[in-house]
Scaffold this motif. Structure first.
Motif, mmCIF file in Angstrom:
data_model
loop_
_atom_site.group_PDB
_atom_site.id
_atom_site.type_symbol
_atom_site.label_atom_id
_atom_site.label_comp_id
_atom_site.label_asym_id
_atom_site.label_seq_id
_atom_site.Cartn_x
_atom_site.Cartn_y
_atom_site.Cartn_z
ATOM 1 N N ASP A 203 -3.262 1.683 -2.364
ATOM 2 C CA ASP A 203 -3.739 2.821 -3.146
ATOM 3 C C ASP A 203 -3.271 2.736 -4.593
ATOM 4 O O ASP A 203 -4.005 3.089 -5.520
ATOM 5 C CB ASP A 203 -3.253 4.131 -2.514
ATOM 6 N N GLY A 204 -2.021 2.277 -4.778
ATOM 7 C CA GLY A 204 -1.519 2.112 -6.145
ATOM 8 C C GLY A 204 -2.308 1.091 -6.936
ATOM 9 O O GLY A 204 -2.453 1.200 -8.160
ATOM 10 N N LEU A 205 -2.842 0.097 -6.241
ATOM 11 C CA LEU A 205 -3.691 -0.915 -6.872
ATOM 12 C C LEU A 205 -5.140 -0.454 -6.996
ATOM 13 O O LEU A 205 -5.980 -1.188 -7.533
ATOM 14 C CB LEU A 205 -3.642 -2.212 -6.050
ATOM 15 N N ASP A 206 -5.441 0.744 -6.475
ATOM 16 C CA ASP A 206 -6.786 1.319 -6.530
ATOM 17 C C ASP A 206 -7.796 0.440 -5.799
ATOM 18 O O ASP A 206 -8.916 0.231 -6.276
ATOM 19 C CB ASP A 206 -7.222 1.546 -7.985
ATOM 20 N N PHE A 207 -7.404 -0.042 -4.615
ATOM 21 C CA PHE A 207 -8.270 -0.929 -3.843
ATOM 22 C C PHE A 207 -9.262 -0.185 -2.955
ATOM 23 O O PHE A 207 -10.105 -0.801 -2.321
ATOM 24 C CB PHE A 207 -7.428 -1.881 -2.988
ATOM 25 N N GLY A 208 -9.115 1.137 -2.824
ATOM 26 C CA GLY A 208 -10.114 1.915 -2.112
ATOM 27 C C GLY A 208 -9.884 2.041 -0.621
ATOM 28 O O GLY A 208 -8.932 1.504 -0.045
ATOM 29 N N ASP A 209 -10.829 2.751 0.016
ATOM 30 C CA ASP A 209 -10.704 3.073 1.435
ATOM 31 C C ASP A 209 -10.951 1.872 2.345
ATOM 32 O O ASP A 209 -10.361 1.774 3.419
ATOM 33 C CB ASP A 209 -11.685 4.194 1.799
ATOM 34 N N ASN A 210 -11.869 0.981 1.937
ATOM 35 C CA ASN A 210 -12.157 -0.186 2.782
ATOM 36 C C ASN A 210 -10.895 -1.005 3.018
ATOM 37 O O ASN A 210 -10.582 -1.411 4.138
ATOM 38 C CB ASN A 210 -13.212 -1.087 2.124
ATOM 39 N N ALA A 211 -10.171 -1.248 1.926
ATOM 40 C CA ALA A 211 -8.965 -2.069 2.026
ATOM 41 C C ALA A 211 -7.909 -1.386 2.884
ATOM 42 O O ALA A 211 -7.250 -2.020 3.709
ATOM 43 C CB ALA A 211 -8.416 -2.357 0.625
ATOM 44 N N LYS A 212 -7.754 -0.070 2.690
ATOM 45 C CA LYS A 212 -6.708 0.626 3.448
ATOM 46 C C LYS A 212 -7.047 0.694 4.930
ATOM 47 O O LYS A 212 -6.168 0.552 5.786
ATOM 48 C CB LYS A 212 -6.470 2.023 2.889
ATOM 49 N N ALA A 213 -8.330 0.894 5.248
ATOM 50 C CA ALA A 213 -8.718 0.912 6.662
ATOM 51 C C ALA A 213 -8.433 -0.433 7.315
ATOM 52 O O ALA A 213 -7.938 -0.492 8.452
ATOM 53 C CB ALA A 213 -10.208 1.246 6.781
ATOM 54 N N ALA A 214 -8.736 -1.516 6.601
ATOM 55 C CA ALA A 214 -8.463 -2.852 7.144
ATOM 56 C C ALA A 214 -6.959 -3.065 7.303
ATOM 57 O O ALA A 214 -6.493 -3.623 8.303
ATOM 58 C CB ALA A 214 -9.049 -3.919 6.222
#
Length: 346
Positions: A203-214
């Motif tokens: 989240d700090g890198l602003d990678f979004g929801d797709n990345a966090k779900a993975a």
């Protein structure tokens, strides 16, 4: 059984659990090293450093004298940071009696020995590890102290001990399940902090929801894989101590691990992050422990490995993500060894 419970120590989680016990009509004495903190709890019914704004029950008292805290208690709840667990329990040893119910709610490892908290407690108290109860699950102290609906799990090899802990804490807003897989509950609670750090970093890198779900999905596979190799039941990682605690810790700004990861993802240095937090971030110590545990058991933990390099070897967070994304192709079901899977599904 005495209606008194001792709580060691007076941090945010210990205070929140003390509030649950007080709501159940129990007399709670908290032990703290801070004279000012004890005075504030006793006189103002507040613990402003750890739970600002929360009003505590008059049933909760505090003392800097451990003997006074423990004397007459039928149960002792230990919520010391993992780094302080051995020293705190060593002090408890002078006042411990075998008829006391020992519960701990600390999610981490002793970094130097790679031992779980229940092992550390049993060594210091010279008691059977199987009689200790572990309390874990998705539970922010800030919400528990407000009496928000919360569900947790207590685990012990001793069914009577688990049932007794369940009876102590269970009420209309704090639901408690029991589990016999103490090892799995303890491992799940500790390892999920690593993935929460990674989620905050994403989240700090602003990678979004797709990345966090993975990250959460593969992270759950990773902690299940090492947990099963260490002897836990894989189903535990699908329960409250596993996926439940993982979701709440990896997605909420109440989470210290998420907040620390987010700051790291934004480019802050680890030392600055810890100084600004002002409280223990268990995921950092757990990442170090997991790095060596995975080597000991010969189990791949790629997310934990990359976080170890970020935290302790100055790897840039973006470089760590690139390393994860660039790994060799895998099948999704490479979670655990086939023979282990068959063991639990035969």
């Amino acid at each position: 059984m005495s209606k008194k419970v001792a709580v060691l120590v007076a941090g945010s989680w210990g205070t929140a659990l003390a509030s649950v016990l007080a709501a159940n009509g129990l007399e709670v004495t908290m032990w703290t090293r801070g004279e000012e903190q004890a005075a504030e709890i006793n006189n103002q019914h507040r613990n402003s450093r750890f739970l600002p704004g929360a009003e505590l029950s008059p049933r909760i008292q505090a003392t800097t004298n451990m003997g006074e805290a423990v004397q007459g208690a039928s149960a002792v709840l230990i919520v010391a940071p993992s780094s302080a667990m051995r020293s705190v329990v060593n002090q408890l040893k002078s006042y411990y009696t075998p008829d006391m119910l020992i519960i701990h709610a600390t999610k981490g490892f002793e970094t130097e020995s790679l031992k779980r908290m229940s092992t550390v407690i049993s060594e210091e108290l010279e008691c059977e590890e199987g009689h200790i109860v572990v309390l874990s699950g998705p539970s922010h102290a800030e919400e528990v102290v407000k009496r928000c609906p919360t569900t947790v799990v207590v685990a012990s090899l001793d069914k009577a001990a688990a049932d007794a802990a369940q009876a102590l804490f269970m009420n209309a807003y704090f639901r408690v399940y029991t589990n016999r897989d103490m090892l799995g509950v303890e491992l799940a609670g500790a390892f999920k902090n690593i993935i929460a750090l990674g989620a905050g970093m994403s989240d700090g890198l602003d990678f979004g929801d797709n990345a966090k779900a993975a990250l959460l999905t593969r992270g759950l596979a990773e902690i299940t894989r090492i947990g099963v190799e260490m002897g836990a039941n894989p189903l535990t990682f699908s329960g409250l101590a596993g996926i439940g605690d993982l979701v709440v810790t990896a997605t909420s700004q109440h989470s210290r691990n998420w907040r620390a990861g987010s700051m790291l993802g934004q480019g802050q240095k680890l030392e600055d992050v810890l100084n600004s937090m002002g409280m223990v971030v268990e995921g950092i110590r757990t990442t170090k422990a997991a790095y060596f545990i995975s080597q000991k058991y010969g189990v791949q933990m790629p997310i934990a490995d990359q976080l170890y390099h970020v935290l302790f070897q100055d790897r840039e967070p973006r470089d760590a993500v690139e390393a994860l994304m660039g790994r060799d192709p895998k099948t999704e079901m490479e979670v655990m060894k086939l023979e282990t899977w068959e063991q639990w599904h035969s």
